[in-house]
Each structure stands twice: as structure tokens, then as C-alpha cells.
Motif scaffolding. Structure first.
Motif, PDB file in Angstrom:
ATOM      1  N   SER A   1      47.233  50.054  40.492  1.00 51.51           N
ATOM      2  CA  SER A   1      48.233  49.489  41.412  1.00 51.51           C
ATOM      3  C   SER A   1      47.578  49.011  42.703  1.00 51.51           C
ATOM      4  O   SER A   1      47.869  47.921  43.188  1.00 51.51           O
ATOM      5  CB  SER A   1      49.300  50.526  41.740  1.00 51.51           C
ATOM      6  N   TYR A   2      46.707  49.831  43.261  1.00 48.74           N
ATOM      7  CA  TYR A   2      46.067  49.459  44.517  1.00 48.74           C
ATOM      8  C   TYR A   2      44.909  48.481  44.301  1.00 48.74           C
ATOM      9  O   TYR A   2      44.527  47.772  45.217  1.00 48.74           O
ATOM     10  CB  TYR A   2      45.575  50.692  45.263  1.00 48.74           C
ATOM     11  N   GLY A   3      44.372  48.414  43.107  1.00 48.01           N
ATOM     12  CA  GLY A   3      43.244  47.523  42.840  1.00 48.01           C
ATOM     13  C   GLY A   3      43.615  46.059  42.815  1.00 48.01           C
ATOM     14  O   GLY A   3      42.772  45.200  43.069  1.00 48.01           O
ATOM     15  N   ILE A   4      44.863  45.744  42.520  1.00 44.75           N
ATOM     16  CA  ILE A   4      45.255  44.334  42.462  1.00 44.75           C
ATOM     17  C   ILE A   4      45.761  43.813  43.800  1.00 44.75           C
ATOM     18  O   ILE A   4      46.016  42.616  43.937  1.00 44.75           O
ATOM     19  CB  ILE A   4      46.336  44.097  41.385  1.00 44.75           C
ATOM     20  N   VAL A   5      45.898  44.674  44.795  1.00 42.78           N
ATOM     21  CA  VAL A   5      46.445  44.255  46.091  1.00 42.78           C
ATOM     22  C   VAL A   5      45.657  43.106  46.720  1.00 42.78           C
ATOM     23  O   VAL A   5      46.260  42.130  47.166  1.00 42.78           O
ATOM     24  CB  VAL A   5      46.549  45.460  47.050  1.00 42.78           C
ATOM     25  N   PRO A   6      44.321  43.130  46.778  1.00 50.84           N
ATOM     26  CA  PRO A   6      43.612  42.020  47.423  1.00 50.84           C
ATOM     27  C   PRO A   6      43.797  40.681  46.718  1.00 50.84           C
ATOM     28  O   PRO A   6      43.613  39.635  47.323  1.00 50.84           O
ATOM     29  CB  PRO A   6      42.139  42.444  47.366  1.00 50.84           C
TER      30      PRO A   6
END
Length: 91
Positions: free
Chosen positions: A24-29
Motif C-alpha cells: 500500500s505504501y510502496g505505490i504512493v510515490p
């Protein structure tokens, strides 16, 4: 069952939860690079808001009907929302 079986299950479950959170947090950028701070804030706050919504929607109204019923309803919601994730698109 020995106590170490429960400990092993908790450790494995926790490992999978951490991996799911990492995706979930890896796709934020990559979602919106120009608004990275705003996107990160929304993703971070979404977990807290999701917990509050889950409490109000799944656990409070059902009361003490059946011990596992709120968890089953919550699991159904998670399954439904995860199946919708293939429909997300960010140009």
C-alpha cells in the motif's frame, strides 16, 4: 495445542500483514508525483479513518449477536474492496 503453535501463527499472520501494508505504501510515490506530500498524508490518515469506520460500521451495530459475526462482516468488506482494486487507474 501447545502455546508455540499460536505464537507461530501470530508471527506468520503479522508477516503477511506487514507485506500487505508495504504494498500500500510502496505505490504512493507513483500515484501522483507532483502531490507526493498530499498523497502520503491521505494514505497515512486513511488507515486511522478506516479503523474508525470499521469500528462504527462493523462492530458497534451488531452488538453481541454472535461472537464472530462482526469479524465475518469485516472480512467480507475487505474481500469485496480488494476485488475492486483491479479497477483503480491513475493516469
Amino acid at each position: 495445542q501447545p502455546w508455540w503453535v499460536a505464537l507461530l501463527v501470530i508471527i506468520v499472520f503479522s508477516l503477511f500483514v506487514q507485506m500487505a501494508e508495504g504494498t500500500s505504501y510502496g505505490i504512493v510515490p507513483f500515484m501522483n508525483p507532483k502531490q507526493l506530500a498530499c498523497t502520503s498524508a491521505l494514505v497515512g490518515a486513511g488507515g486511522n479513518l478506516g479503523a474508525a469506520i470499521a469500528l462504527l460500521c462493523f462492530y458497534k451495530p451488531l452488538g453481541t449477536i454472535e461472537t464472530l459475526l462482526p469479524f465475518k462482516v469485516h472480512a467480507g468488506y475487505v474481500l469485496f474492496s480488494s476485488l475492486l482494486s483491479v479497477c483503480y487507474f491513475w493516469p
